[in-house]
Design an enzyme around this catalytic site. Structure first.
Site, PDB file in Angstrom:
ATOM      1  N   HIS A 474       0.868  -1.177   0.000  1.00  0.00           N
ATOM      2  CA  HIS A 474       0.000   0.000   0.000  1.00  0.00           C
ATOM      3  C   HIS A 474       0.907   1.230   0.000  1.00  0.00           C
ATOM      4  O   HIS A 474       1.296   1.734   1.051  1.00  0.00           O
ATOM      5  CB  HIS A 474      -0.895  -0.021   1.238  1.00  0.00           C
ATOM      6  CG  HIS A 474      -1.926   1.065   1.267  1.00  0.00           C
ATOM      7  ND1 HIS A 474      -3.189   0.910   0.767  1.00  0.00           N
ATOM      8  CD2 HIS A 474      -1.872   2.333   1.733  1.00  0.00           C
ATOM      9  CE1 HIS A 474      -3.873   2.032   0.936  1.00  0.00           C
ATOM     10  NE2 HIS A 474      -3.087   2.916   1.516  1.00  0.00           N
ATOM     11  N   GLU A 533       0.775  -1.521   4.282  1.00  0.00           N
ATOM     12  CA  GLU A 533       1.319  -0.199   4.020  1.00  0.00           C
ATOM     13  C   GLU A 533       2.771  -0.152   4.490  1.00  0.00           C
ATOM     14  O   GLU A 533       3.251  -1.039   5.197  1.00  0.00           O
ATOM     15  CB  GLU A 533       0.511   0.903   4.724  1.00  0.00           C
ATOM     16  CG  GLU A 533       0.900   2.294   4.222  1.00  0.00           C
ATOM     17  CD  GLU A 533      -0.028   3.394   4.705  1.00  0.00           C
ATOM     18  OE1 GLU A 533       0.097   4.517   4.173  1.00  0.00           O
ATOM     19  OE2 GLU A 533      -0.855   3.142   5.593  1.00  0.00           O
TER      20      GLU A 533
END
Length: 629
Positions: A474, A533
């Protein structure tokens, strides 16, 4: 870390997010193992001795696994296999009863050097306000983003008008820049340099030069320069520089959202003060005027924090939805700031009491102050700090003796769990610095083993490294740059059972990837801001952990006072030191020296294969004073 919008194909996602299949039964550090280190792999669902077969097809080592133990974080019964006696560099197959479980086990020197360079170079890829040229960025080159220096002051700052603010690192998969998260990140990287300056003076990874600065300091300065722009005239520091909401899935140059300096916080200001105080002493040998600028900024920020102890950023103001980094109790940041200012200035008015037995994250930085106090005897609570570090480290060592043979416990699988693992490794290294006890070093290596493949997902969590690694983090630039491979060297957040990105009606939602086990609740999909992420405060401890291990094995002891290794005098031996005298070495403690050498040299700490010894004029002594060479 925060909510972003992504389009993706739910059918492919659903296929990926079924309960993971444990195709391998031997879980290893996929980057490699150092010849002289303790080495271990995890074995699941296999019976019999484990054979390590070299390239010539010969069994180089055969090992009987330990008895299985249950690891509640993954729900598996695991056998640990100690293959420390495998010391010859090379590539090996791992076999049980003639069946090959894997063929990618490597023993090599400079084991993590490429990981260190990539983890640090990723900060270059996160730079705002400059183009990334192909000669440095390769196929991930891109146009400059966020180059407009004029930034409007949001009404939450209590002021109006504009400031000029450029540079800095994008915080995570989005393009925000946050003082609080920059604080712990920049501290971690500065401390890596401060601990091992001679190693990092020569280590390079192809980034633009900044005068005579080593690469690590050149990179850090890009963010320090931005942080300095965020200080108001009164000394307070604006909390963050972002747009009002997260941008779309675009490259930096295509994000034309208006930027604001938002909020002003006590916690952020103290974080800023701590980092600038540390920076002032690190940069002083290279640029005295810059060092003075940093120290002046630190003092001014600290003064503002004392005068405004409760200006807390507890939630985003109305109309703002970027990362909050909220904090209602800035006492830990005050301890951190006062500690760094005292070390830098020697001014006792800055001294702060307070230590902790917990590793730090952006919301509680007392652990960073605890590191500093334990390694600087000028603090009245240095002994307390040391004992808290060792007490926690002993618990970490115990954990790593069973289950998957890693430091992580079930409760450690929180948002950004991989940074927890990395910070546990950093904590263990400080225990090793303080004592020279191999058990702490070995457990720190196990923390890195976990991140690089010795985990129940059988994958390295660092992009571009390992037999299997994240392909769809991400991270906006990696998503929208039209390059198949993600930017290398990024540590993804890692498994955690919260599922914050599951089940939402928004287009960025993920199908449910949760498995019922904390250590396997992960998906390698762009939608997963909760597990996949990347963030600067996650990469920094990875870089510290791998970088410090490389520096130690290159022969460098940390530069600060290793008070715990020899809190008083080292014992002397009549067989090795005819008559011992006290001589203050560079680390500030008493070491044994032969009388005829006192006039000729000072004792210095050295490491050989990460083992600590004292060296004088080519002669080596162990920490009991015994001559070893």
């Amino acid at each position: 870390m925060f909510v972003k919008k992504f389009a993706f194909q739910s059918a492919a996602l659903a296929a990926f997010t079924l309960a993971p299949v444990f195709a391998a039964t031997a879980y290893i550090n996929e980057i490699g193992y150092r010849p002289g280190d303790s080495k271990e792999l995890a074995l699941v669902d296999a019976n019999g001795n484990v054979d390590f077969v070299n390239a010539a097809g010969q069994v180089a080592l055969s090992v009987t696994p330990k008895a299985a133990s249950f690891w509640d974080a993954s729900g598996q019964n695991v056998q640990l296999v100690d293959f420390s006696k495998l010391v010859e560099p090379g590539k090996y197959s791992v076999k049980v009863n003639g069946n090959e479980l894997r063929s990618d086990l490597v023993v090599k020197t400079k084991t993590y050097e490429d990981v260190v360079k990539a983890a640090l170079k990723w900060f270059y890829y996160q730079r705002a306000s400059m183009s990334l040229e192909e000669q440095y960025a390769g196929k991930w080159s891109r146009a400059a983003g966020h180059t407009n220096a004029t930034v409007e002051l949001h009404n939450s700052t209590g002021a109006s008008g504009t400031i000029n603010s450029t540079k800095g690192w994008y915080d995570a998969g989005d393009y925000g820049r946050y003082i609080v998260n920059s604080g712990i990140t920049t501290y971690t990287l500065l401390s890596l340099y401060e601990h091992f300056p001679e190693y990092f003076k020569t280590l390079k990874w192809n980034i633009p030069a900044d005068g005579s600065l080593p690469d690590l300091l050149a990179e850090i300065k890009w963010n320090l320069d931005w942080m300095l722009t965020m200080q108001a005239n009164d000394g307070g520091v604006y909390h963050k520089l972002t747009s009002l909401g997260f941008p779309g899935d675009v490259m930096p140059a295509q994000d034309n959202s208006k930027l604001y300096a938002i909020g002003k916080s006590t916690a952020g200001t103290f974080d800023f003060a701590a980092v600038m105080a540390l920076a002032s002493r690190v940069y002083k040998p290279f640029d005295a005027s810059y060092a003075t600028k940093c120290l002046d900024a630190a003092k001014k920020a600290y003064s503002w924090g004392l005068q405004n102890p409760n200006q807390n950023f507890t939630a985003n103001p109305s109309g703002v939805s970027t990362g909050a980094y909220e904090d209602s109790k800035p006492g830990d940041e005050k301890i951190f700031a006062g500690t760094e200012l005292f070390i830098t200035t020697g001014d006792a008015s800055y001294k702060q009491s307070g230590t902790t037995e917990y590793i730090s994250y952006w919301g509680d930085v007392t652990g960073l102050a605890t590191y500093e106090k334990a390694t600087h005897q000028a603090f009245g609570d240095a002994g307390e700090a040391k004992q808290k570090i060792l007490g926690t480290a002993d618990g970490f060592v115990k954990r790593a003796e069973s289950g998957f043979g890693v430091v992580m416990a079930k409760d450690d699988f929180v948002w950004g769990s991989n940074s927890t693992a990395a910070n546990q490794g950093v904590w263990l290294l400080h225990a090793y610095y303080l004592t020279g006890d191999e058990k702490y070093y070995n457990a720190a290596v196990k923390a890195l083993d976990y991140l690089l493949g010795k985990n129940p997902l059988d994958m390295s969590f660092v992009t571009g490294f390992g037999t299997k690694s994240p392909k769809m983090p991400h991270h906006r630039p990696s998503t929208s740059d039209n390059v198949d491979d993600p930017i290398p060297g990024m540590l993804v957040g890692g498994p955690q059972p919260g599922g914050e990105d599951v089940g939402s009606a928004a287009e960025w939602k993920c199908a449910d990837y949760r498995t019922g086990q904390a250590a396997t609740a992960y998906t390698d999909q762009r939608c997963s801001y909760a597990t996949n992420e990347v963030a600067i405060n996650w990469n920094a401890p990875l870089a510290y952990l791998a970088g410090a291990l490389e520096a130690l094995n290159a022969g460098y002891a940390p530069e600060f006072a290793v008070d715990g290794v020899a809190k008083g005098e080292l014992p002397t031996s009549s067989s090795s030191v005819a008559e011992s005298s006290s001589s203050q070495g560079p680390t500030g403690f008493t070491a044994p020296v032969e009388r005829d050498l006192v006039r000729e040299s000072q004792p210095r700490f050295r490491f050989d294969n990460h083992k600590l010894y004292v060296e004088m004029n080519g002669k080596r002594f162990d920490l009991k004073g015994e001559r070893i060479k």
